[in-house]
Each structure stands twice: as C-alpha cells, then as structure tokens.
Design a protein around this motif. Structure first.
Motif, PDB file in Angstrom:
ATOM      1  N   ILE A 106       0.870  -1.175   0.000  1.00 52.64           N
ATOM      2  CA  ILE A 106       0.000   0.000   0.000  1.00 52.64           C
ATOM      3  C   ILE A 106       0.905   1.223   0.000  1.00 52.64           C
ATOM      4  O   ILE A 106       1.638   1.461   0.970  1.00 52.64           O
ATOM      5  CB  ILE A 106      -0.929   0.029   1.227  1.00 52.64           C
ATOM      6  N   PRO A 107       0.918   2.007  -1.080  1.00 55.07           N
ATOM      7  CA  PRO A 107       1.829   3.160  -1.162  1.00 55.07           C
ATOM      8  C   PRO A 107       1.322   4.339  -0.335  1.00 55.07           C
ATOM      9  O   PRO A 107       0.494   5.120  -0.766  1.00 55.07           O
ATOM     10  CB  PRO A 107       1.826   3.493  -2.662  1.00 55.07           C
ATOM     11  N   GLY A 108       1.826   4.435   0.875  1.00 53.28           N
ATOM     12  CA  GLY A 108       1.407   5.506   1.768  1.00 53.28           C
ATOM     13  C   GLY A 108       2.076   5.351   3.115  1.00 53.28           C
ATOM     14  O   GLY A 108       2.977   4.517   3.290  1.00 53.28           O
ATOM     15  N   GLY A 109       1.637   6.146   4.063  1.00 52.47           N
ATOM     16  CA  GLY A 109       2.202   6.097   5.407  1.00 52.47           C
ATOM     17  C   GLY A 109       1.123   5.847   6.445  1.00 52.47           C
ATOM     18  O   GLY A 109       0.007   6.367   6.339  1.00 52.47           O
ATOM     19  N   ALA A 110       1.438   5.022   7.440  1.00 48.88           N
ATOM     20  CA  ALA A 110       0.513   4.791   8.545  1.00 48.88           C
ATOM     21  C   ALA A 110       0.498   6.030   9.433  1.00 48.88           C
ATOM     22  O   ALA A 110       1.549   6.519   9.846  1.00 48.88           O
ATOM     23  CB  ALA A 110       0.939   3.568   9.349  1.00 48.88           C
ATOM     24  N   ILE A 111      -0.706   6.559   9.716  1.00 48.67           N
ATOM     25  CA  ILE A 111      -0.816   7.774  10.527  1.00 48.67           C
ATOM     26  C   ILE A 111      -1.542   7.526  11.838  1.00 48.67           C
ATOM     27  O   ILE A 111      -1.686   8.430  12.659  1.00 48.67           O
ATOM     28  CB  ILE A 111      -1.519   8.901   9.745  1.00 48.67           C
ATOM     29  N   GLY A 112      -1.975   6.285  12.074  1.00 46.46           N
ATOM     30  CA  GLY A 112      -2.637   5.968  13.331  1.00 46.46           C
ATOM     31  C   GLY A 112      -2.927   4.481  13.415  1.00 46.46           C
ATOM     32  O   GLY A 112      -3.097   3.812  12.386  1.00 46.46           O
ATOM     33  N   VAL A 113      -2.962   3.942  14.642  1.00 47.45           N
ATOM     34  CA  VAL A 113      -3.273   2.535  14.852  1.00 47.45           C
ATOM     35  C   VAL A 113      -4.313   2.423  15.961  1.00 47.45           C
ATOM     36  O   VAL A 113      -4.111   2.935  17.070  1.00 47.45           O
ATOM     37  CB  VAL A 113      -2.025   1.712  15.234  1.00 47.45           C
ATOM     38  N   ASP A 114      -5.432   1.788  15.666  1.00 44.21           N
ATOM     39  CA  ASP A 114      -6.480   1.510  16.642  1.00 44.21           C
ATOM     40  C   ASP A 114      -6.336   0.043  17.037  1.00 44.21           C
ATOM     41  O   ASP A 114      -6.781  -0.849  16.316  1.00 44.21           O
ATOM     42  CB  ASP A 114      -7.853   1.781  16.025  1.00 44.21           C
ATOM     43  N   THR A 115      -5.678  -0.201  18.165  1.00 48.54           N
ATOM     44  CA  THR A 115      -5.387  -1.582  18.560  1.00 48.54           C
ATOM     45  C   THR A 115      -6.623  -2.321  19.038  1.00 48.54           C
ATOM     46  O   THR A 115      -6.640  -3.549  19.050  1.00 48.54           O
ATOM     47  CB  THR A 115      -4.316  -1.598  19.674  1.00 48.54           C
ATOM     48  N   ARG A 116      -7.660  -1.587  19.456  1.00 47.39           N
ATOM     49  CA  ARG A 116      -8.887  -2.256  19.893  1.00 47.39           C
ATOM     50  C   ARG A 116      -9.694  -2.755  18.708  1.00 47.39           C
ATOM     51  O   ARG A 116     -10.204  -3.867  18.705  1.00 47.39           O
ATOM     52  CB  ARG A 116      -9.728  -1.294  20.741  1.00 47.39           C
ATOM     53  N   ALA A 117      -9.803  -1.925  17.670  1.00 50.60           N
ATOM     54  CA  ALA A 117     -10.539  -2.331  16.466  1.00 50.60           C
ATOM     55  C   ALA A 117      -9.666  -3.131  15.508  1.00 50.60           C
ATOM     56  O   ALA A 117     -10.161  -3.678  14.528  1.00 50.60           O
ATOM     57  CB  ALA A 117     -11.079  -1.089  15.756  1.00 50.60           C
ATOM     58  N   LYS A 118      -8.351  -3.200  15.791  1.00 51.95           N
ATOM     59  CA  LYS A 118      -7.379  -3.845  14.917  1.00 51.95           C
ATOM     60  C   LYS A 118      -7.432  -3.243  13.515  1.00 51.95           C
ATOM     61  O   LYS A 118      -7.638  -3.938  12.511  1.00 51.95           O
ATOM     62  CB  LYS A 118      -7.574  -5.361  14.887  1.00 51.95           C
ATOM     63  N   VAL A 119      -7.265  -1.930  13.498  1.00 45.67           N
ATOM     64  CA  VAL A 119      -7.296  -1.178  12.254  1.00 45.67           C
ATOM     65  C   VAL A 119      -6.110  -0.219  12.221  1.00 45.67           C
ATOM     66  O   VAL A 119      -5.807   0.438  13.227  1.00 45.67           O
ATOM     67  CB  VAL A 119      -8.609  -0.393  12.100  1.00 45.67           C
ATOM     68  N   CYS A 120      -5.438  -0.143  11.088  1.00 44.14           N
ATOM     69  CA  CYS A 120      -4.363   0.827  10.880  1.00 44.14           C
ATOM     70  C   CYS A 120      -4.869   1.876   9.894  1.00 44.14           C
ATOM     71  O   CYS A 120      -5.398   1.533   8.831  1.00 44.14           O
ATOM     72  CB  CYS A 120      -3.123   0.134  10.328  1.00 44.14           C
ATOM     73  N   VAL A 121      -4.731   3.136  10.264  1.00 40.46           N
ATOM     74  CA  VAL A 121      -5.169   4.227   9.391  1.00 40.46           C
ATOM     75  C   VAL A 121      -3.989   4.626   8.514  1.00 40.46           C
ATOM     76  O   VAL A 121      -2.916   4.953   9.012  1.00 40.46           O
ATOM     77  CB  VAL A 121      -5.656   5.439  10.211  1.00 40.46           C
ATOM     78  N   VAL A 122      -4.203   4.583   7.203  1.00 38.10           N
ATOM     79  CA  VAL A 122      -3.137   4.845   6.236  1.00 38.10           C
ATOM     80  C   VAL A 122      -3.523   6.022   5.346  1.00 38.10           C
ATOM     81  O   VAL A 122      -4.652   6.087   4.852  1.00 38.10           O
ATOM     82  CB  VAL A 122      -2.867   3.600   5.362  1.00 38.10           C
ATOM     83  N   ARG A 123      -2.583   6.946   5.170  1.00 40.88           N
ATOM     84  CA  ARG A 123      -2.771   8.018   4.202  1.00 40.88           C
ATOM     85  C   ARG A 123      -1.910   7.694   2.984  1.00 40.88           C
ATOM     86  O   ARG A 123      -0.683   7.611   3.078  1.00 40.88           O
ATOM     87  CB  ARG A 123      -2.379   9.368   4.792  1.00 40.88           C
ATOM     88  N   THR A 124      -2.560   7.486   1.842  1.00 44.81           N
ATOM     89  CA  THR A 124      -1.836   7.076   0.643  1.00 44.81           C
ATOM     90  C   THR A 124      -1.114   8.260   0.016  1.00 44.81           C
ATOM     91  O   THR A 124      -1.357   9.417   0.373  1.00 44.81           O
ATOM     92  CB  THR A 124      -2.787   6.460  -0.405  1.00 44.81           C
ATOM     93  N   ILE A 125      -0.260   7.961  -0.962  1.00 47.76           N
ATOM     94  CA  ILE A 125       0.469   9.037  -1.635  1.00 47.76           C
ATOM     95  C   ILE A 125      -0.472   9.876  -2.499  1.00 47.76           C
ATOM     96  O   ILE A 125      -0.094  10.959  -2.949  1.00 47.76           O
ATOM     97  CB  ILE A 125       1.629   8.473  -2.490  1.00 47.76           C
ATOM     98  N   ALA A 126      -1.700   9.383  -2.724  1.00 44.36           N
ATOM     99  CA  ALA A 126      -2.714  10.169  -3.435  1.00 44.36           C
ATOM    100  C   ALA A 126      -3.575  10.962  -2.455  1.00 44.36           C
ATOM    101  O   ALA A 126      -4.603  11.529  -2.831  1.00 44.36           O
ATOM    102  CB  ALA A 126      -3.597   9.253  -4.273  1.00 44.36           C
ATOM    103  N   ASP A 127      -3.160  10.961  -1.161  1.00 47.14           N
ATOM    104  CA  ASP A 127      -3.831  11.714  -0.092  1.00 47.14           C
ATOM    105  C   ASP A 127      -5.217  11.163   0.245  1.00 47.14           C
ATOM    106  O   ASP A 127      -6.085  11.891   0.710  1.00 47.14           O
ATOM    107  CB  ASP A 127      -3.929  13.202  -0.439  1.00 47.14           C
ATOM    108  N   ARG A 128      -5.422   9.877   0.021  1.00 54.22           N
ATOM    109  CA  ARG A 128      -6.643   9.213   0.471  1.00 54.22           C
ATOM    110  C   ARG A 128      -6.381   8.567   1.817  1.00 54.22           C
ATOM    111  O   ARG A 128      -5.271   8.092   2.090  1.00 54.22           O
ATOM    112  CB  ARG A 128      -7.069   8.136  -0.517  1.00 54.22           C
ATOM    113  N   THR A 129      -7.398   8.522   2.671  1.00 51.01           N
ATOM    114  CA  THR A 129      -7.268   7.887   3.980  1.00 51.01           C
ATOM    115  C   THR A 129      -7.977   6.533   3.950  1.00 51.01           C
ATOM    116  O   THR A 129      -9.160   6.447   3.600  1.00 51.01           O
ATOM    117  CB  THR A 129      -7.866   8.762   5.089  1.00 51.01           C
ATOM    118  N   LEU A 130      -7.235   5.480   4.308  1.00 51.08           N
ATOM    119  CA  LEU A 130      -7.772   4.122   4.298  1.00 51.08           C
ATOM    120  C   LEU A 130      -7.747   3.527   5.698  1.00 51.08           C
ATOM    121  O   LEU A 130      -6.813   3.778   6.468  1.00 51.08           O
ATOM    122  CB  LEU A 130      -6.934   3.222   3.380  1.00 51.08           C
TER     123      LEU A 130
END
Length: 458
Positions: free
Chosen positions: A79-103
C-alpha cells in the motif's frame, strides 16, 4: 472467501526492520497460510548509512534505493502511503496514501517498524532553515544546495556574501553528522579547484555537538582519531556547543559566536516515529515498551521493533538495557519478529530477541575511516576496507551491490563532475518540508475514531 478467512499480517515501514520481516515471512509462510501487506510511501528500501556518500556525489541516489519488488517470489501487497494511526482495539491501521486518500486497513497481526524522524528542539528558525539527512530526497537536495553555494559565491562580487556562502555548519557529532561533514568537506575541497575565482581558504566547515566527545560509542582512542582526521582536513570541531538560533544568512551558537552561513545541516539525533503516540501505549524515551519477544504487552497481535521500539537488549544482561537504534539490530529484529508472528499464528512459543553488537564502522571518505569490528580498533585503509565491505555485504540485492561497487570505483578513478541535478529549486525545501510529522493522528483523534466505528472497549 479464502482471502477473508486467512490471517492478515500488516507490516508498517520498509526500512531495515520492516523489509527483513517481510522477506522472512515470505520464505517461512506456507502458500495461502496468511496474507502479508506492507505499508510504505516508497517502493524501495533506503540504505540509510550511505546517504552521506549520496550527498557528496560518491554514490548516485539510485544506488542506495533497493527495489522492494526485485524478488523472485515477491507476493506481498504494497500500500503506497504512510501509517498515521493505529487503533489496537478495532485492529485497524489508518493509512494516508500518496494520493492523499485515507484508508482503514484491518489486520490480525501488525508489525510496527515505522522508523524514526529527525529530533528537533524549540530553537528559533531551526525547522525553517535547517536541512536534514534522513531521506534520499534530502541527500540529493543537500548536494545540489552545496554546489549551488559554490556557484553563487563564484558569481558574487560581494565579499560578505561570498564568505557566508562558503561557510557550512553541521550539527550532530554522531555517525550521521560526522560522516556528513567529512564527505561534504571532501566534495567542496575537490570542487573548489574548478572555481579559479574562489579562494579555497574561504571554505570553512563547522561540526558542532552538545556532547563532550564525537561518537562516544567508538571509545576514547578511535573517537580522538576521527577528530584528528577531521581537524587535519580543516573542519572546525566545537563540542559542548549547539545552536541558539538560525537565520537565512547566519547561525548563532550557544557560546555566542555568530557564523555567517547559508547552510545548516541538522543531524542531532532521532526520535521515534509520531505513529507511536497514536497507540496510547507505554513508552520508554518515546519508543514503544515491548517485551523481549518484541510483542506489545496488553495489545493482542501487536509487535514493534527497530527505531520505534525499546527492545530489551538481552545480550547485555543489564536491567533496563535496550537495543540501540542501529541498522545492525533492526535487520536481525526483523527476522526474529517474523518468526514470532509465525509462532503466534501456529500456536507455538515465541523466542526473545538476542544479538550481541558486532561493532561499528565510520567512513570518513577517501582512505579515511575508523572502525571497531568485534572490539578490534582499526584506522585508515584497513578500517575503510571493513566499513565499505560491511555496507556492501549488507545491501540486499546483487544489482544494488553492483551499482555501489561501480560508483565507488568510478569515483576513485574519475572523480566527480560537480553537477547540480535540479533538485535545488527557487522555493527553499528545508527540514520541515521533508518529514511530514504533522500528518499523524493524535491519541485523542484515534480514540474518537474508535468510538465512531463502534470498536469494543478494553
């Protein structure tokens, strides 16, 4: 349906730790046993210790950018982007891609190897005026900038402007700062011969550090040898000194000296990635407090290593000792954490990370170097051979090794052309422009995000 039921392993970061982890996972996992995803803004692994040689033109930028996809069995999703947050309870990593989308990227197991960022302090003008040496873009930019100072000084009729453009300040007496000052001083020393209007005596390099010694890990004798080499080359070393403030045309030292300069390179240490703070977990000096197996206590399926984790240094046998943030440890931790993730996946016991440091190498350019492999102190050509041999062998692919060796030989026999490649633009690009430290979510934002998505508490 298989894709949904297979365990999802998410690796954050493609530095030494992250890449070694992915490589071990690919080799050790059975086909279809798990899905592996790597989050990284670049499709290469940067060989960070050689950046000073990129800045000085000894190596081309591509030589130190080792392709992630050059593998016969590469099946990891990137996934071309950077991790900007981790929710360990929901087991979700928030990623901002190089196209500036948040996943929102779900995981079952996450390996956090986001590395570090340049450590700065509340010094007036620092982030606006200083250059860093943490990224490939910064190294290429610094080279363009230094050569442009020679060009501008040569074209100037103002003696004050000429003098300020020919003074260079490097802050940080660790390996990065010392090698940067040493390699760039060699660049300007060789380049000035192509500028007959410039007085070589006007070129001055300053290396300063708040610590009382350079590279204390080398020991007193080797550290003193490194200082003697640099001073012999004309580099002015000031210890117990830092920056009080920085301006566009001068820098003020904490001892009151004002140095007219247009070049301030900041290498005064690193701090763990801001991603660490989004977990809300226990830290040790800003690094995640992990167990010896590199799992994060109290957080299911979370592992951390490298610069962002305080991994206990079991080999030292000292209470509270943690592994230093070096490439040597990161590479070995990457393999060990992959084994522990697989062990957890298969219901087996994990193993603690144990590695005894093999020594240190410092390449000062040319035939100058100091090294301490396995506790043996070396200087000059033997140290240079060990330093370059170590770096060469650590490069991951044959193509990268060939490029680096070719560059070393070409530079040794043909020298440099001192060409500006165009990274230097009219708009300044300093430290604050290369590391996107304001892109990360805060721990509070992560809690709010978790509540909105209905993640279970606890």
């Amino acid at each position: 349906m298989d894709h949904v039921t297979r365990p999802r392993i998410l690796v954050v970061g493609a530095g030494f730790a992250g890449v070694e982890c992915v490589r071990r996972l690919e080799r050790a996992l059975a086909p279809g046993e798990a899905d592996v995803t790597l989050v990284t803004p670049f499709d290469y692994q940067l060989y960070l210790p050689l950046l000073p040689q990129v800045a000085s033109g000894v190596l081309t930028p591509q030589s130190t950018a080792v392709s992630l996809r050059r593998s016969r069995k590469y099946r990891t999703r990137i996934i071309p982007g950077g991790a900007i947050g981790v929710d360990t309870r929901a087991k979700v990593c928030v990623v901002r891609t190089i196209a500036d989308r948040t996943l929102d990227v779900p995981y079952d197991y996450i390996v956090l190897a986001p590395g570090s960022v340049t450590r700065t302090f509340d010094i007036p003008g620092l982030t606006e005026q200083a250059f860093g040496m943490k990224t490939l873009a910064e190294a290429a930019y610094v080279r363009d900038h230094v050569i442009s100072q020679l060009d501008l000084a040569d074209a100037s009729e103002d003696p004050d402007e000429r003098a300020s453009r020919l003074q260079f300040v490097v802050v940080g007496g660790g390996y990065a700062g010392t090698e940067t000052a040493a390699c760039l001083q060699r660049l300007t020393h060789a380049a000035v011969r192509r500028y007959p209007r410039l007085d070589p005596g006007l070129i001055k390099w300053h290396l300063i550090d708040i610590a009382p010694t350079l590279m204390p890990e080398l020991g007193e004798k080797l550290g003193r040898s490194a200082q003697e080499i640099l001073r012999r080359r004309g580099i002015e070393i000031s210890l117990g000194v830092s920056i009080a403030k920085a301006g566009p045309e001068e820098v003020t030292f904490t001892d009151g000296r004002v140095v007219p300069t247009r070049t301030l390179i900041w290498t005064a240490g690193v701090a763990a990635s801001p991603l660490v703070a989004t977990l809300g977990a226990e830290t040790v000096k800003g690094r995640l407090a992990v167990a010896a197996e590199m799992n994060l206590p109290g957080h299911d399926g979370v592992f951390a290593l490298g610069d962002s984790a305080a991994v206990p240094d079991v080999a030292k046998g000292e209470e509270g000792a943690v592994c230093p943030p070096t490439a040597q440890h990161a590479m070995r931790q990457g393999k060990a954490v992959a084994d522990n993730v697989i062990a957890t996946l298969r219901g087996r016991a994990m193993r603690p990370y144990v590695h005894k440091d093999l020594g240190l190498v410092v390449d000062l350019g040319g035939t100058d170097a100091v090294a301490k492999p396995l506790g043996i102190e070396l200087r000059g050509l033997p140290a240079q051979a060990v330093a370059r041999g170590y770096h060469w062998s650590a490069l991951r692919t044959g193509v990268a090794k060939t490029r680096v060796m070719t560059n070393w030989l070409l530079n040794a026999f043909a020298g440099d052309d001192f060409v500006r490649t165009g990274f230097q633009s009219r708009k300044p690009a300093q430290l604050k422009d290369f590391e996107y430290t304001d892109a990360y979510l805060t721990a509070e934002q992560m809690r709010e995000r978790s509540e909105r998505t209905g993640a279970p508490q606890g």
